[in-house]
Design a protein around this motif. Structure first.
Motif, PDB file in Angstrom:
ATOM      1  N   UNK A 115      64.098 -70.961 -59.838  1.00 58.83           N
ATOM      2  CA  UNK A 115      63.244 -71.952 -59.198  1.00 58.83           C
ATOM      3  C   UNK A 115      63.928 -72.497 -57.941  1.00 58.83           C
ATOM      4  N   UNK A 116      65.220 -72.748 -58.053  1.00 57.02           N
ATOM      5  CA  UNK A 116      65.985 -73.230 -56.901  1.00 57.02           C
ATOM      6  C   UNK A 116      65.949 -72.225 -55.752  1.00 57.02           C
ATOM      7  N   UNK A 117      66.013 -70.951 -56.085  1.00 49.69           N
ATOM      8  CA  UNK A 117      65.967 -69.908 -55.053  1.00 49.69           C
ATOM      9  C   UNK A 117      64.644 -69.936 -54.298  1.00 49.69           C
ATOM     10  N   UNK A 118      63.560 -70.251 -54.989  1.00 51.92           N
ATOM     11  CA  UNK A 118      62.262 -70.352 -54.320  1.00 51.92           C
ATOM     12  C   UNK A 118      62.292 -71.466 -53.276  1.00 51.92           C
ATOM     13  N   UNK A 119      62.872 -72.610 -53.635  1.00 49.04           N
ATOM     14  CA  UNK A 119      62.986 -73.717 -52.678  1.00 49.04           C
ATOM     15  C   UNK A 119      63.901 -73.335 -51.510  1.00 49.04           C
ATOM     16  N   UNK A 120      65.001 -72.662 -51.804  1.00 47.23           N
ATOM     17  CA  UNK A 120      65.948 -72.271 -50.763  1.00 47.23           C
ATOM     18  C   UNK A 120      65.309 -71.281 -49.788  1.00 47.23           C
ATOM     19  N   UNK A 121      64.605 -70.295 -50.323  1.00 51.68           N
ATOM     20  CA  UNK A 121      63.945 -69.303 -49.472  1.00 51.68           C
ATOM     21  C   UNK A 121      62.841 -69.967 -48.644  1.00 51.68           C
ATOM     22  N   UNK A 122      62.120 -70.887 -49.251  1.00 51.62           N
ATOM     23  CA  UNK A 122      61.059 -71.599 -48.518  1.00 51.62           C
ATOM     24  C   UNK A 122      61.638 -72.355 -47.330  1.00 51.62           C
ATOM     25  N   UNK A 123      62.754 -73.021 -47.543  1.00 51.31           N
ATOM     26  CA  UNK A 123      63.403 -73.746 -46.443  1.00 51.31           C
ATOM     27  C   UNK A 123      63.848 -72.777 -45.349  1.00 51.31           C
ATOM     28  N   UNK A 124      64.406 -71.635 -45.741  1.00 51.11           N
ATOM     29  CA  UNK A 124      64.868 -70.675 -44.737  1.00 51.11           C
ATOM     30  C   UNK A 124      63.700 -70.079 -43.962  1.00 51.11           C
ATOM     31  N   UNK A 125      62.552 -69.918 -44.609  1.00 51.18           N
ATOM     32  CA  UNK A 125      61.372 -69.397 -43.909  1.00 51.18           C
ATOM     33  C   UNK A 125      60.924 -70.362 -42.810  1.00 51.18           C
ATOM     34  N   UNK A 126      60.945 -71.647 -43.102  1.00 53.80           N
ATOM     35  CA  UNK A 126      60.549 -72.647 -42.105  1.00 53.80           C
ATOM     36  C   UNK A 126      61.537 -72.641 -40.938  1.00 53.80           C
ATOM     37  N   UNK A 127      62.816 -72.633 -41.256  1.00 52.04           N
ATOM     38  CA  UNK A 127      63.853 -72.602 -40.217  1.00 52.04           C
ATOM     39  C   UNK A 127      63.701 -71.356 -39.354  1.00 52.04           C
ATOM     40  N   UNK A 128      63.526 -70.210 -40.003  1.00 48.32           N
ATOM     41  CA  UNK A 128      63.374 -68.958 -39.256  1.00 48.32           C
ATOM     42  C   UNK A 128      62.139 -68.976 -38.371  1.00 48.32           C
ATOM     43  N   UNK A 129      61.010 -69.384 -38.898  1.00 45.90           N
ATOM     44  CA  UNK A 129      59.781 -69.381 -38.097  1.00 45.90           C
ATOM     45  C   UNK A 129      59.933 -70.264 -36.863  1.00 45.90           C
ATOM     46  N   UNK A 130      60.414 -71.476 -37.062  1.00 43.85           N
ATOM     47  CA  UNK A 130      60.567 -72.390 -35.928  1.00 43.85           C
ATOM     48  C   UNK A 130      61.589 -71.867 -34.919  1.00 43.85           C
ATOM     49  N   UNK A 131      62.689 -71.326 -35.428  1.00 44.15           N
ATOM     50  CA  UNK A 131      63.705 -70.771 -34.540  1.00 44.15           C
ATOM     51  C   UNK A 131      63.225 -69.550 -33.786  1.00 44.15           C
ATOM     52  N   UNK A 132      62.575 -68.628 -34.504  1.00 44.41           N
ATOM     53  CA  UNK A 132      62.075 -67.408 -33.858  1.00 44.41           C
ATOM     54  C   UNK A 132      61.010 -67.742 -32.825  1.00 44.41           C
ATOM     55  N   UNK A 133      60.138 -68.671 -33.160  1.00 44.72           N
ATOM     56  CA  UNK A 133      59.080 -69.052 -32.229  1.00 44.72           C
ATOM     57  C   UNK A 133      59.692 -69.593 -30.944  1.00 44.72           C
ATOM     58  N   UNK A 134      60.745 -70.381 -31.072  1.00 43.78           N
ATOM     59  CA  UNK A 134      61.424 -70.925 -29.895  1.00 43.78           C
ATOM     60  C   UNK A 134      62.069 -69.806 -29.075  1.00 43.78           C
ATOM     61  N   UNK A 135      62.736 -68.887 -29.761  1.00 44.46           N
ATOM     62  CA  UNK A 135      63.448 -67.806 -29.074  1.00 44.46           C
ATOM     63  C   UNK A 135      62.488 -66.854 -28.360  1.00 44.46           C
ATOM     64  N   UNK A 136      61.433 -66.453 -29.055  1.00 45.61           N
ATOM     65  CA  UNK A 136      60.574 -65.399 -28.524  1.00 45.61           C
ATOM     66  C   UNK A 136      59.450 -65.895 -27.646  1.00 45.61           C
ATOM     67  N   UNK A 137      59.162 -67.181 -27.616  1.00 44.44           N
ATOM     68  CA  UNK A 137      58.039 -67.642 -26.803  1.00 44.44           C
ATOM     69  C   UNK A 137      58.445 -68.487 -25.607  1.00 44.44           C
ATOM     70  N   UNK A 138      59.698 -68.870 -25.515  1.00 48.23           N
ATOM     71  CA  UNK A 138      60.069 -69.625 -24.314  1.00 48.23           C
ATOM     72  C   UNK A 138      60.154 -68.680 -23.123  1.00 48.23           C
ATOM     73  N   UNK A 139      59.896 -69.218 -21.960  1.00 49.51           N
ATOM     74  CA  UNK A 139      59.785 -68.398 -20.758  1.00 49.51           C
ATOM     75  C   UNK A 139      61.100 -67.759 -20.320  1.00 49.51           C
ATOM     76  N   UNK A 140      62.178 -68.505 -20.367  1.00 49.34           N
ATOM     77  CA  UNK A 140      63.456 -67.980 -19.892  1.00 49.34           C
ATOM     78  C   UNK A 140      64.487 -68.134 -21.000  1.00 49.34           C
ATOM     79  N   UNK A 141      65.043 -67.022 -21.435  1.00 48.07           N
ATOM     80  CA  UNK A 141      66.127 -67.064 -22.423  1.00 48.07           C
ATOM     81  C   UNK A 141      67.443 -66.943 -21.679  1.00 48.07           C
ATOM     82  N   UNK A 142      68.360 -67.820 -22.006  1.00 48.51           N
ATOM     83  CA  UNK A 142      69.655 -67.774 -21.298  1.00 48.51           C
ATOM     84  C   UNK A 142      70.750 -67.479 -22.273  1.00 48.51           C
TER      85      UNK A 142
END
Length: 142
Positions: A115-142
């Motif tokens: 059950x704990x693993x489900x919560x941990x994976x859920x948290x990582x999914x949110x972190x990944x989505x927000x991080x990936x969205x920032x990385x791949x959709x911003x205009x200039x990556x430095x």
């Protein structure tokens, strides 16, 4: 004849916003990535009989698959300089957070490990989505 309210008469294409479609693609990539990493874990473990090595290598294989699919399929962005390093940072941050959550829930709060693993994976999914969205959709990556 039956009079159907306009709200109930919406087509699926009206409900499927671009952001919802993106989240569905992200979930599909997550499934592909997880299966790929797990198969890699099995193969590497069978070849080496070293599960820690297999875990680390399969994580990085999964990370590479995730990078390509998230960039090209989920966020539909061309490869640009400066994307891969932040992608790695997001993944390592996500891994650290999910591991910390798992440890806290199991060892300090007594939550059942699966059950704990489900919560941990859920948290990582949110972190990944927000991080990936920032990385791949911003205009200039430095």
């Amino acid at each position: 004849m039956v009079n159907i309210p306009k709200a109930a008469n919406k087509k699926l294409s009206d409900v499927m916003t671009p952001e919802l479609k993106q989240k569905i693609r992200f979930a599909l990539v997550g499934v592909v990535n997880t299966v790929t990493a797990y198969i890699a874990f099995i193969v590497i473990n069978q070849l080496t009989q070293q599960y820690i090595l297999a875990s680390v290598l399969s994580y990085f294989i999964g990370m590479m698959v995730s990078y390509v699919l998230n960039r090209s399929f989920v966020f539909k962005q061309p490869k640009r300089a400066g994307q891969f390093l932040p992608f790695c940072v997001v993944n390592l941050t996500s891994l650290a957070c999910s591991t910390g959550i798992l440890y806290l829930l199991v060892d300090h709060l007594g939550v059942y490990v699966y059950l704990a693993q489900i919560f941990a994976v859920s948290a990582s999914m949110v972190i990944n989505y927000l991080g990936y969205r920032t990385i791949f959709t911003r205009e200039v990556c430095q």
